[in-house]
Design an enzyme around this catalytic site. Structure first.
Site, PDB file in Angstrom:
ATOM      1  N   PHE A 192      -2.762   2.043   4.962  1.00  0.00           N
ATOM      2  CA  PHE A 192      -2.251   1.885   6.324  1.00  0.00           C
ATOM      3  C   PHE A 192      -1.546   3.144   6.842  1.00  0.00           C
ATOM      4  CE2 PHE A 192      -1.553  -2.460   4.405  1.00  0.00           C
ATOM      5  CZ  PHE A 192      -2.616  -3.076   5.035  1.00  0.00           C
ATOM      6  N   SER A 193      -1.110   3.998   5.943  1.00  0.00           N
ATOM      7  CA  SER A 193      -0.225   5.106   6.287  1.00  0.00           C
ATOM      8  C   SER A 193      -0.864   6.116   7.234  1.00  0.00           C
ATOM      9  CB  SER A 193       0.213   5.822   5.010  1.00  0.00           C
ATOM     10  OG  SER A 193       1.022   6.931   5.331  1.00  0.00           O
ATOM     11  N   PRO A 203       1.260  -2.266  -1.310  1.00  0.00           N
ATOM     12  CA  PRO A 203       0.837  -0.867  -1.155  1.00  0.00           C
ATOM     13  C   PRO A 203       0.470  -0.491   0.280  1.00  0.00           C
ATOM     14  CG  PRO A 203      -0.091  -1.775  -3.146  1.00  0.00           C
ATOM     15  CD  PRO A 203       0.580  -2.922  -2.421  1.00  0.00           C
ATOM     16  N   CYS A 204       0.861   0.733   0.641  1.00  0.00           N
ATOM     17  CA  CYS A 204       0.731   1.169   2.031  1.00  0.00           C
ATOM     18  C   CYS A 204      -0.245   2.307   2.246  1.00  0.00           C
ATOM     19  CB  CYS A 204       2.101   1.588   2.559  1.00  0.00           C
ATOM     20  SG  CYS A 204       2.812   2.988   1.658  1.00  0.00           S
ATOM     21  N   LYS A 205      -0.820   2.852   1.185  1.00  0.00           N
ATOM     22  CA  LYS A 205      -1.659   4.053   1.361  1.00  0.00           C
ATOM     23  C   LYS A 205      -2.816   3.828   2.325  1.00  0.00           C
ATOM     24  CE  LYS A 205      -0.496   6.670  -2.690  1.00  0.00           C
ATOM     25  NZ  LYS A 205      -0.969   7.438  -3.817  1.00  0.00           N
TER      26      LYS A 205
END
Length: 177
Positions: free
Chosen positions: A114-115, A110-112
């Site tokens: 880091f985004s 999951p990237c939320k």
């Protein structure tokens, strides 16, 4: 034509997700002799690329119910539905890989957190999910590892987050770049 389904995945935060049927997107099965396991599989974007390149899918893991349904529709290999943080789910992955020579483990953790389009909260618990992948890679020991994420990971804390992830994989024997 592909059928596109749109629905709210979490009404409290307003996330919309569009799922599409990709099962007929390649005409002819290739076989390059390599296999893969995909973690954090989502609806199977990485898996589609691997299969188009001739890899054989052995197993996938995903937690989001609608993504699991889409994955099952589009791919013939098993998908373990559940939270990768749970030991029971990891044990299912280990059992499925037992006795097999695994070429590739890949995952788009999951990237939320880091985004650049989000709040980029360093302490977001999802930022540590790569460690679940690290543990599985350490136990299965594939020949190769592919991790996919967002550009924001590279710049978070002036690159220290990316350095930490790469170092963690280096410590278990993988030369990452």
């Amino acid at each position: 034509e592909s059928e596109i389904k749109k629905e709210k995945t979490n009404p409290s935060n307003g996330d919309d997700v569009n799922w599409t049927d990709i099962s007929n997107r390649w005409n002819e099965k290739k076989n390059n002799g390599y296999n893969y396991i995909e973690l954090f599989a989502g609806a199977g974007g990485l898996s589609l690329g691997y299969e188009m390149a001739g890899f054989e899918g052995l197993l996938a893991n995903e937690v989001m119910e609608k993504a699991v349904e889409t994955y099952k529709h589009n791919f013939n290999h098993p998908i373990i539905d559940g939270d990768i943080r749970e030991q029971e789910i990891k044990n299912k992955i280990y059992e499925a890989a037992k006795g097999k020579d695994i070429d590739l483990i890949s995952g788009g953790f999951p990237c939320k957190g880091f985004s650049l389009s989000g709040y980029r909260i360093v302490t977001d618990e999802r930022n540590n999910l790569y460690k679940e992948m690290l543990e599985i890679v350490k136990n299965i020991k594939p020949k190769f590892v592919v991790m996919e994420n967002v550009v924001g990971l590279r710049s978070m804390l002036e690159g220290k987050v990316e350095e930490m992830i790469l170092k963690d994989f280096e410590n278990i024997g993988y030369d990452m770049n």
